[in-house]
Scaffold this active site. Structure first.
Site, PDB file in Angstrom:
ATOM      1  N   GLY A 136      73.034  41.957  11.372  1.00  0.00           N
ATOM      2  CA  GLY A 136      72.367  42.782  10.442  1.00  0.00           C
ATOM      3  C   GLY A 136      72.986  43.869   9.514  1.00  0.00           C
ATOM      4  N   ASP A 187      73.155  42.177   0.188  1.00  0.00           N
ATOM      5  CA  ASP A 187      74.228  42.647   1.048  1.00  0.00           C
ATOM      6  C   ASP A 187      75.468  42.622   0.127  1.00  0.00           C
ATOM      7  OD1 ASP A 187      71.868  42.332   3.113  1.00  0.00           O
ATOM      8  OD2 ASP A 187      73.264  41.048   4.210  1.00  0.00           O
ATOM      9  N   GLY A 200      77.070  39.836  12.877  1.00  0.00           N
ATOM     10  CA  GLY A 200      76.066  39.196  12.972  1.00  0.00           C
ATOM     11  C   GLY A 200      74.704  39.928  13.432  1.00  0.00           C
ATOM     12  N   GLY A 221      75.477  43.430   7.657  1.00  0.00           N
ATOM     13  CA  GLY A 221      76.075  43.108   6.281  1.00  0.00           C
ATOM     14  C   GLY A 221      77.809  42.467   6.571  1.00  0.00           C
ATOM     15  N   SER A 222      77.988  41.864   7.884  1.00  0.00           N
ATOM     16  CA  SER A 222      79.331  41.805   8.042  1.00  0.00           C
ATOM     17  C   SER A 222      79.774  40.538   7.532  1.00  0.00           C
ATOM     18  CB  SER A 222      79.581  41.388   9.592  1.00  0.00           C
ATOM     19  OG  SER A 222      78.623  40.282   9.997  1.00  0.00           O
ATOM     20  N   SER A 223      78.957  39.633   7.045  1.00  0.00           N
ATOM     21  CA  SER A 223      79.367  38.683   6.157  1.00  0.00           C
ATOM     22  C   SER A 223      79.712  38.804   4.760  1.00  0.00           C
ATOM     23  CB  SER A 223      78.638  37.261   6.279  1.00  0.00           C
ATOM     24  OG  SER A 223      77.471  37.580   5.649  1.00  0.00           O
ATOM     25  N   ALA A 224      78.752  39.636   4.112  1.00  0.00           N
ATOM     26  CA  ALA A 224      78.830  40.295   2.636  1.00  0.00           C
ATOM     27  C   ALA A 224      80.255  41.034   2.525  1.00  0.00           C
ATOM     28  CB  ALA A 224      77.726  41.098   2.173  1.00  0.00           C
ATOM     29  N   ALA A 225      80.431  41.884   3.693  1.00  0.00           N
ATOM     30  CA  ALA A 225      81.665  42.855   3.759  1.00  0.00           C
ATOM     31  C   ALA A 225      82.852  42.082   3.799  1.00  0.00           C
ATOM     32  CB  ALA A 225      81.554  43.769   4.897  1.00  0.00           C
ATOM     33  N   PRO A 242      79.712  45.470  13.821  1.00  0.00           N
ATOM     34  CA  PRO A 242      79.162  44.427  14.512  1.00  0.00           C
ATOM     35  C   PRO A 242      78.998  43.068  13.933  1.00  0.00           C
ATOM     36  CG  PRO A 242      77.678  46.054  14.398  1.00  0.00           C
ATOM     37  CD  PRO A 242      78.646  46.554  13.682  1.00  0.00           C
TER      38      PRO A 242
HETATM   39  C1  MEV Z   1      69.660  40.611   5.042  1.00  0.00           C
HETATM   40  O1  MEV Z   1      70.539  41.547   5.152  1.00  0.00           O
HETATM   41  C2  MEV Z   1      68.552  40.611   4.065  1.00  0.00           C
HETATM   42  C3  MEV Z   1      67.964  39.213   3.986  1.00  0.00           C
HETATM   43  O2  MEV Z   1      66.546  39.765   3.222  1.00  0.00           O
HETATM   44  C4  MEV Z   1      68.676  38.035   3.419  1.00  0.00           C
HETATM   45  C5  MEV Z   1      68.834  38.402   2.118  1.00  0.00           C
HETATM   46  O3  MEV Z   1      68.235  39.272   1.351  1.00  0.00           O
HETATM   47  O4  MEV Z   1      69.717  37.736   1.736  1.00  0.00           O
HETATM   48  C6  MEV Z   1      67.016  38.900   5.395  1.00  0.00           C
END
Ligand code: MEV
Length: 295
Positions: free
Chosen positions: A87, A135, A85, A89-93, A83
């Site tokens: 949380g 991430d 945005g 990790g879609s942008s890191a993936a 999903p």
């Molecule tokens: C996001 O998955 C985790 C945060 O701590 C941001 C980060 O560490 O880059 C909110």
């Protein structure tokens, strides 16, 4: 995980795993430790020079992120069962998958984890502003990781043995903007520094009780309360946490930056929570920890 189909000749592909932060989000930005686990959902990027590049539409930061890694004449296809945005990790993936696909397109040998991290972080910064790097580290390495980036120093990461947790993810359906939430937390300092310190201590403690599910669940509950204290939870996320506890979860918390996104629940058996979520019209699914990636 996504199966994007056959790879055409001349095309190249890379993959990045999704993740859930078990303990320590936000505090990790300020040098505290955090624990995050890769999950069995991922993003796959396919690159090709032969197809011509269709214009990239949608989220404006996506075009900017792609331009950091691929030339304008390279066609990019993105497949994901994460999903966006929320949380996970879609942008890191996406960043990790892009970097790996680009190396393959160039005919390079698969880059090691450190190189993937260095190349993927500028892409992650497009979406997240001031990311800690947790991430990207988890997306490229898999497994369960204790991550810490002391101010001004390189991050240290340790793989921990990942127990066979059963995790249910409850999706609020709302998108949280990580860059904005990280900036909001920064603006509330130093008033919330005691809460950030406590989150860091809690992440350390969690690393010592990974097999003790009731104890770990209690720490997740405490972590959620502290995330509420620093102002990143929402009434909907709090309601999802209560729902998970009503269904008998050991513990539950928002996962990721907050302001929307998902709640993770540590459970003995996913069925009661998945049933209760379905009854209440909440999107929910089970996530399994993904093993450490081969180096
Ligand atoms: C996001 O998955 C985790 C945060 O701590 C941001 C980060 O560490 O880059 C909110």
């Amino acid at each position: 995980m996504t199966e994007p189909g056959r790879l055409e000749p001349g095309a190249a592909r890379g993959r990045g795993l999704g993740k859930l932060v078990l303990c320590g989000e936000h505090a990790v930005v300020y040098g505290h430790p955090a624990l995050a686990v890769a999950v069995d959902r991922c993003t796959t990027v396919t690159l090709s020079r032969d197809l011509g590049a269709p214009p990239v539409e949608g989220e404006p930061r996506l075009a900017e992120a792609l331009s950091r890694v691929v030339e304008p004449d390279v066609a990019v296809r993105i497949d994901s069962d994460l999903p966006i945005g929320r949380g996970m990790g879609s942008s890191a993936a996406l960043a990790v998958a892009l970097v790996r696909a680009r190396a393959a397109l160039q005919g390079e040998p698969p880059p090691g984890a450190e190189v993937v991290f260095e190349r993927a972080m500028p892409v992650e910064r497009v979406f997240h502003g001031n990311p800690s790097g947790i991430d990207v580290a988890v997306s490229s390495r898999g497994g369960l990781i204790r991550y810490q980036r002391p101010p001004g120093r390189s991050p240290t990461l340790t793989h921990l043995p990942a127990p066979r947790w059963r995790i249910v993810v409850l999706d609020s359906g709302q998108v949280g903007d990580t860059a904005e939430l990280v900036a909001q937390v920064a603006s509330r300092r130093p008033g919330i520094d005691d809460a950030l310190d406590r989150i860091g201590a809690l992440a350390d403690h969690a690393g010592d009780c990974l097999d003790d599910l009731p104890a770990l669940g209690a720490l997740l509950n405490d972590n959620h309360e502290l995330l509420r204290r620093i102002g990143v939870s929402t009434p909907d996320l709090d309601a999802l946490v209560r729902l998970a506890r009503d269904a008998g979860a050991y513990g539950a918390k928002l996962a990721g930056a907050g302001g929307g996104g998902v709640v993770l629940a540590l459970v003995a058996d996913p069925e009661p929570l998945l049933r209760l979520a379905a009854d209440r019209g909440v999107a929910a699914f089970e996530c399994r920890p993904a093993p450490e990636e081969p180096r």
